[in-house]
Design an enzyme around this catalytic site. Structure first.
Site, PDB file in Angstrom:
ATOM      1  N   GLU A  48       0.836  -1.206   0.000  1.00 52.72           N
ATOM      2  CA  GLU A  48       0.000   0.000   0.000  1.00 52.72           C
ATOM      3  C   GLU A  48       0.866   1.250   0.000  1.00 52.72           C
ATOM      4  O   GLU A  48       1.834   1.348   0.757  1.00 52.72           O
ATOM      5  CB  GLU A  48      -0.917   0.012   1.228  1.00 52.72           C
ATOM      6  CG  GLU A  48      -2.165  -0.811   0.963  1.00 52.72           C
ATOM      7  CD  GLU A  48      -2.781  -1.357   2.216  1.00 52.72           C
ATOM      8  OE1 GLU A  48      -2.022  -1.787   3.103  1.00 52.72           O
ATOM      9  OE2 GLU A  48      -4.021  -1.350   2.295  1.00 52.72           O
ATOM     10  N   ASP A 196     -10.167   8.543 -22.632  1.00 51.70           N
ATOM     11  CA  ASP A 196     -10.117   7.125 -22.268  1.00 51.70           C
ATOM     12  C   ASP A 196      -9.677   6.387 -23.531  1.00 51.70           C
ATOM     13  O   ASP A 196     -10.468   6.172 -24.447  1.00 51.70           O
ATOM     14  CB  ASP A 196     -11.509   6.674 -21.809  1.00 51.70           C
ATOM     15  CG  ASP A 196     -11.542   5.188 -21.461  1.00 51.70           C
ATOM     16  OD1 ASP A 196     -10.564   4.478 -21.763  1.00 51.70           O
ATOM     17  OD2 ASP A 196     -12.558   4.736 -20.903  1.00 51.70           O
TER      18      ASP A 196
END
Ligand code: DSN
Length: 391
Positions: A48, A196
């Site tokens: 993380e 995108d």
């Protein structure tokens, strides 16, 4: 494998993939190296945070992998690290797009995206997606006659609605998108411009489709379509006075996701290196040539090709032809029985249900990886025609 049940099913799927003609526009076949990275011990590691700023120990190796992946991503798309930042942690395309909205658009703000039935993606603000529930979509589409984007209409709509972000990109629009025009429209209404490029990233990498980087603030992409990598996604973001990279990174972690999948990131790095070669450029050229051959032959056999052709890897076919032909579902089912895999798809100004729409979408990325050329594309088009015409 000790688990015989799963081993058998993996083998069966592998055989299925070998034995069909795969025309799913969003699929491809990855290399053995990509599979090796995906199936490696990297899957055991929690990481993380970002390289140099993690929450757990033991990061010396995986930090190098994530940094290498990022530098390969920037290099492939010819981006200078002083001008562009990339986040390679999104698990797939939808979370990548959501992370951009989390970063840049306040709750209930406006996302101007292409409607699903006209070629956009669910995450471009469609009401059934989280992106249409937490934000409001300003949908745009294509011109009814030409079936391509009408930029004057787009500008009018943008100025009337003043969206916070405009999304250029598609899942079933076969043509080149004019990113400069999108930039001008975004500037005219004070919106961010997000591209995108999930479907055409491999074509941009291979220089056969315009690059959006000169015009966009943010570019998202999946890695597993024309780019021929593992299931994954990346977010590229411009470095400027607005400090967008920090907003994007925070939106991905801790905003949207926990630990990144390092095996996936390593596999992305492998695919990016593979795409940064003259052989990949030839592949991308061939993908577009093949799509043009497929579309051209189907057209000459009497099928209605949406927008009249293609500039990319995908072709949208109106199989319904106002009731003279077959529904998209029946067309897709018939083709699958004959070993040709496609997906049923809505066509612009669809009159039927999305579960049984008027068309099918086909793409050439996967079959081109397997070596298909124009000759094979023409043969496939003739086979499709024969199967769909049978009474
Ligand atoms: N499922 C992808 C496609 O087929 O285009 C988009 O998410």
């Amino acid at each position: 494998m000790k688990d015989r049940e799963i081993e058998k099913l993996i083998k069966a799927e592998s055989e299925r993939q070998k034995n069909v003609v795969n025309l799913i526009a969003s699929e491809n076949y990855v290399s053995q190296d990509v599979l090796t990275a995906l199936g490696s011990q990297l899957t055991n590691k929690y990481a993380e945070g970002y390289p140099g700023k993690r929450y757990y120990g033991g990061q010396s190796v995986v930090d190098k992998i994530e940094d290498l992946c990022k530098s390969r991503a920037l290099k492939l798309f010819k981006l200078a690290p002083k001008n562009w930042h990339v986040n390679v942690q999104p698990l797939s395309g939808s979370p990548a797009n959501v992370a951009v909205y989390v970063a840049l658009v306040s709750p209930h703000g406006k996302i101007m995206g292409m409607s699903l039935d006209q070629g956009g993606h669910l995450t471009h603000g469609h009401k059934v997606s989280i992106t249409g529930k937490f934000w409001n979509q300003v949908p745009y589409g294509v011109d009814k006659n030409t079936e391509v984007i009408d930029y004057d209409e787009l500008k009018k709509l943008a100025l009337e609605n003043r969206p916070n972000i405009i999304v250029a990109g598609f899942t079933s629009y076969p043509r080149i998108v004019d990113f400069k025009k999108f930039r001008d429209i975004a500037d005219a209404c004070g919106a961010y411009l997000m591209v995108d490029m999930s479907h055409f990233a491999g074509l941009v990498a291979g220089d056969v489709y315009p690059s959006p980087f000169k015009y966009a603030d943010v570019v998202t992409t999946t890695v597993h379509k024309t780019l021929r990598g593992p299931r994954s996604a990346m977010i590229f973001v411009k470095k400027d006075a607005r400090d967008l990279p920090k907003l994007i990174d925070k939106a991905v972690f801790p905003g949207m996701q926990g630990g990144p999948h390092l095996n996936q990131i390593a596999a992305v790095a492998v695919a990016l290196k593979e795409a940064d070669t003259p052989a990949f450029k030839k592949y991308a050229e061939r993908v577009v040539k093949n799509a043009r051959s497929l579309a051209g032959e189907l057209k000459s056999l009497g099928w209605k090709i949406i927008s009249g052709g293609t500039d990319s890897h995908l072709v949208l076919i109106d199989t319904w032809m106002g009731g003279k032909g077959l529904s998209g579902k029946e067309a897709s089912d018939r083709l699958e029985k004959a070993g040709i895999i496609v997906n049923k798809n809505t066509i612009p100004y669809e009159t039927r249900s999305p579960f049984d729409p008027s068309g099918i979408r086909v793409g050439t990325a996967a079959e081109t990886t397997r070596g298909a050329k124009e000759k094979e594309m023409i043969a496939i088009a003739r086979k499709i025609d024969k199967i769909l015409r049978k009474k």
